[in-house]
Design a protein around this motif. Structure first.
Motif, PDB file in Angstrom:
ATOM      1  N   PHE A  60       0.736  -1.128   0.032  1.00 42.60           N
ATOM      2  CA  PHE A  60      -0.100   0.025   0.071  1.00 42.60           C
ATOM      3  C   PHE A  60       0.813   1.305   0.238  1.00 42.60           C
ATOM      4  O   PHE A  60       1.030   1.784  -1.025  1.00 42.60           O
ATOM      5  CB  PHE A  60      -0.861  -0.156   1.232  1.00 42.60           C
ATOM      6  N   CYS A  61       1.530   1.504   1.143  1.00 45.06           N
ATOM      7  CA  CYS A  61       2.465   2.719   1.481  1.00 45.06           C
ATOM      8  C   CYS A  61       3.159   2.417   2.560  1.00 45.06           C
ATOM      9  O   CYS A  61       2.759   2.338   3.487  1.00 45.06           O
ATOM     10  CB  CYS A  61       1.633   3.904   1.186  1.00 45.06           C
ATOM     11  N   ALA A  62       4.611   2.597   2.222  1.00 49.51           N
ATOM     12  CA  ALA A  62       5.480   2.332   3.377  1.00 49.51           C
ATOM     13  C   ALA A  62       5.819   3.453   4.026  1.00 49.51           C
ATOM     14  O   ALA A  62       6.649   3.679   5.024  1.00 49.51           O
ATOM     15  CB  ALA A  62       6.922   1.590   2.724  1.00 49.51           C
ATOM     16  N   GLY A  63       5.085   4.557   4.089  1.00 49.75           N
ATOM     17  CA  GLY A  63       5.442   5.924   4.712  1.00 49.75           C
ATOM     18  C   GLY A  63       5.753   6.934   3.698  1.00 49.75           C
ATOM     19  O   GLY A  63       5.327   7.126   2.605  1.00 49.75           O
ATOM     20  N   GLY A  64       6.422   8.113   4.351  1.00 55.11           N
ATOM     21  CA  GLY A  64       6.941   9.113   3.801  1.00 55.11           C
ATOM     22  C   GLY A  64       8.506   8.545   3.171  1.00 55.11           C
ATOM     23  O   GLY A  64       9.168   7.755   3.632  1.00 55.11           O
ATOM     24  N   ASP A  65       8.722   9.164   1.828  1.00 52.82           N
ATOM     25  CA  ASP A  65       9.946   8.887   1.350  1.00 52.82           C
ATOM     26  C   ASP A  65      10.904   9.891   2.133  1.00 52.82           C
ATOM     27  O   ASP A  65      11.385  10.888   1.814  1.00 52.82           O
ATOM     28  CB  ASP A  65      10.015   9.498  -0.064  1.00 52.82           C
ATOM     29  N   ILE A  66      11.619   9.035   3.125  1.00 53.66           N
ATOM     30  CA  ILE A  66      12.740   9.681   3.883  1.00 53.66           C
ATOM     31  C   ILE A  66      13.925  10.206   3.103  1.00 53.66           C
ATOM     32  O   ILE A  66      14.584  11.019   3.831  1.00 53.66           O
ATOM     33  CB  ILE A  66      12.985   8.576   5.125  1.00 53.66           C
ATOM     34  N   ALA A  67      14.129   9.577   2.080  1.00 54.97           N
ATOM     35  CA  ALA A  67      15.273  10.287   1.332  1.00 54.97           C
ATOM     36  C   ALA A  67      15.158  11.918   1.159  1.00 54.97           C
ATOM     37  O   ALA A  67      16.105  12.516   0.977  1.00 54.97           O
ATOM     38  CB  ALA A  67      15.267   9.769  -0.044  1.00 54.97           C
ATOM     39  N   GLU A  68      13.839  12.387   1.049  1.00 57.02           N
ATOM     40  CA  GLU A  68      13.446  13.749   0.969  1.00 57.02           C
ATOM     41  C   GLU A  68      13.634  14.502   2.184  1.00 57.02           C
ATOM     42  O   GLU A  68      13.668  15.600   2.312  1.00 57.02           O
ATOM     43  CB  GLU A  68      12.270  13.966   0.286  1.00 57.02           C
ATOM     44  N   TYR A  69      13.643  14.088   3.528  1.00 55.33           N
ATOM     45  CA  TYR A  69      13.469  14.539   4.799  1.00 55.33           C
ATOM     46  C   TYR A  69      14.627  15.611   5.017  1.00 55.33           C
ATOM     47  O   TYR A  69      14.278  16.651   5.364  1.00 55.33           O
ATOM     48  CB  TYR A  69      13.302  13.527   5.719  1.00 55.33           C
ATOM     49  N   PRO A  70      16.000  15.169   4.569  1.00 51.64           N
ATOM     50  CA  PRO A  70      17.070  16.204   4.964  1.00 51.64           C
ATOM     51  C   PRO A  70      16.730  17.596   4.296  1.00 51.64           C
ATOM     52  O   PRO A  70      17.267  18.606   4.634  1.00 51.64           O
ATOM     53  CB  PRO A  70      18.126  15.292   4.168  1.00 51.64           C
ATOM     54  N   ASP A  71      15.980  17.561   3.041  1.00 48.06           N
ATOM     55  CA  ASP A  71      15.654  18.772   2.257  1.00 48.06           C
ATOM     56  C   ASP A  71      14.897  19.887   3.319  1.00 48.06           C
ATOM     57  O   ASP A  71      14.792  21.110   2.928  1.00 48.06           O
ATOM     58  CB  ASP A  71      14.902  18.588   0.871  1.00 48.06           C
TER      59      ASP A  71
END
Length: 158
Positions: A60-71
């Motif tokens: 379904f969806c594993a959450g937020g795309d944490i690769a973008e979080y540092p931005d």
């Protein structure tokens, strides 16, 4: 890699699919904006009677795309914009949809996935469905309005 929210139709049934290949359909900022756009457009339709919301490729969806979080994570204004405009804009569009929305949940349904599923009128989980909110492991909590959505759908733990 294409990260997107896809809309397909079969007569009066619309199928909205979350797609972020290789990341278990984790929501990118662009996908949150796409979710808002798709549901805002569906709200205007008179020919659609039901919306099926699902993830692609057995999750379904594993959450937020944490690769973008540092931005944006360490800048208060950017973090507020992310939650108030991108995330809440997408969630509110699902909540505002007058067409019945059914979440078809398979595989990972974590964090943002649980938030999205909580906005749906009905949630159907397959045997492979796994639920959780591992965001605390990243060192910050789920945003209050988003946590309230999940709590309303799942009930408060006692």
């Amino acid at each position: 890699m294409t990260r997107q929210v896809l809309l397909t139709e079969d007569g009066p049934v619309a199928r909205v699919s979350l797609s972020n290949p290789g990341k278990l359909n984790a929501m990118s900022r662009a996908m949150w904006r796409g979710l808002r756009e798709v549901f805002t457009d569906l709200q205007r339709r008179t020919d659609i009677r039901c919306v099926l919301l699902q993830g692609e490729a057995a999750n379904f969806c594993a959450g937020g795309d944490i690769a973008e979080y540092p931005d944006f994570r360490f800048d208060e204004a950017s973090l507020r914009d992310f939650h108030e405009n991108d995330v809440w804009g997408g969630l509110q569009a699902v909540l505002d949809c007058d067409i019945p929305v059914v979440a078809l949940i398979e595989g990972a349904c974590m964090g943002a996935g649980m938030e999205i599923a909580s906005c749906c009128d009905l949630r159907l989980a397959g045997a492979s469905a796994r639920f959780g909110a591992p965001i605390a492991k990243l060192g910050f909590p789920m945003a209050p309005r988003e946590a309230a959505l999940v709590m309303r759908a799942a009930g408060e733990l006692t």
